[in-house]
Design an enzyme around this catalytic site. Structure first.
Site, PDB file in Angstrom:
ATOM      1  CD  GLU A  53       6.021  47.663 -89.083  1.00  0.00           C
ATOM      2  OE1 GLU A  53       6.389  48.851 -89.034  1.00  0.00           O
ATOM      3  OE2 GLU A  53       6.814  46.712 -89.172  1.00  0.00           O
ATOM      4  CE  LYS A 144       8.496  51.858 -88.968  1.00  0.00           C
ATOM      5  NZ  LYS A 144       8.828  50.500 -89.445  1.00  0.00           N
ATOM      6  CB  CYS A 178       8.504  48.340 -86.566  1.00  0.00           C
ATOM      7  SG  CYS A 178       9.847  47.171 -86.882  1.00  0.00           S
TER       8      CYS A 178
END
Length: 332
Positions: A53, A144, A178
């Site tokens: 990430e 994200k 994540c």
């Protein structure tokens, strides 16, 4: 194409997990390092190579270590401005070298980057998972959905546009960033699109990957590949803004990797690996997914769409909708 790829049975896939430290907050240097590891993956016969990430150009480790929540801080402004300058602009070709490498080696790529997209004005940052297929086409840029905790002081909130899966050999691959991996409905969105190889990107921590990798594998009856980065105090370049201040607030190890791979039965194929830069390689077999789906298939025979269903908005969000007349378009 490497000889090992031609000899690989059709029902299997060779995957690579590149656990490396960035040349922190320096896009071009980090890109070159990532390409070197991708070339190594290609030489080892990988058909997919993955990176952690926000690796390009790096995770915002400074925020919690430099009083990042202080409003109107000149230090925070200057570090953030540097971060913005080093971010990835896909539309200007920053990822073209990866697209070329993927095409030349017939190898798909999943990588994490900090994106500064023009379609949101070009001055906000997003934690983006990029999927490049084996033909070199950039297929998905997934921003994200919800940055975690202090990440919200530097990253913007994404949208559902990138909640997509892609065919890769005998597999269907999807991925999340994540703590998105803890979001049940988001996982279910990928399951329903046939995902059987899930790629989870992390900044780098065995504490983060050790439990959830096996949990998602058991829940989905899929392979789950978790790839993380490394970051040590010695990786802070002296030339970035306020490097001394950042270093003074840091422990020796900021991210220890934790990259791992679980099979569809929840058992380790690669156990969490920490504290070293390494390319981890494994062969996964679609047959094992079919075995485990016999008794549980979350989007198939063990689902009840007549009782519960999921709706996703996959439109790319924007603050602007332009409606131009034909005469406006032809004026110039």
């Amino acid at each position: 194409m490497p000889e090992s790829k031609r000899l690989q049975p059709k029902d299997s896939l060779t995957v690579g997990l590149a656990q490396i430290a960035p040349i922190w907050l320096q896009r071009e240097q980090t890109l070159e390092k990532m390409l070197t590891y991708a070339q190594q993956a290609a030489k080892e016969g990988c058909e997919l190579v993955t990176f952690g990430e926000a690796l390009l150009p790096g995770y915002p480790f400074w925020v919690e270590r430099t009083d990042g929540a202080r409003f109107d801080s000149q230090i925070q402004k200057e570090i953030h401005a540097h971060y913005m300058a080093q971010a990835v602009q896909i539309e200007t070709g920053h990822l073209d070298p990866f697209c070329r490498l993927a095409a030349e080696n017939q190898m798909a790529v999943v990588l994490g980057c900090i994106e500064r997209p023009a379609d949101r004005g070009g001055h906000s940052l997003y934690c983006t998972l990029v999927y490049i297929d084996a033909g070199g086409s950039l297929k998905t840029a997934h921003r994200k959905l919800m940055p975690t905790y202090e990440e919200r002081l530097t990253w913007s909130i994404g949208d559902g546009y990138g909640l997509r899966t892609h065919p890769l050999g005998a597999f269907t691959v999807g991925g999340l960033n994540c703590w998105e991996n803890w979001m049940p409905l988001v996982r279910a969105a990928l399951y329903a699109q046939g995902e059987d190889l899930h790629v989870a990107l992390w900044p780098g921590s065995a504490r983060l990957t050790a439990d959830i990798t096996r949990f998602i594998a058991l829940e989905s009856r899929s392979y789950v590949l978790s790839v993380g980065g490394l970051m040590r105090r010695c990786d802070i370049p002296a030339q970035i803004p306020h490097a001394t201040v950042i270093g003074e607030g840091c422990e020796e190890i900021l991210a220890d990797g934790g990259s791992c791979l679980a099979g569809p039965d929840g058992k380790w194929v690669i156990e969490p690996t920490v504290d070293k830069e390494i390319l981890l390689v494994a062969v996964i077999e679609q047959r094992r997914v079919r075995n485990e789906r016999q008794n549980f298939d979350p989007a198939g025979h063990y689902s009840r769409p007549d009782v519960t269903r999921l709706e996703i908005d996959r439109r790319r969000q924007s603050t602007l909708k332009l409606v131009d007349s034909p005469s406006d378009q032809e004026r110039f």
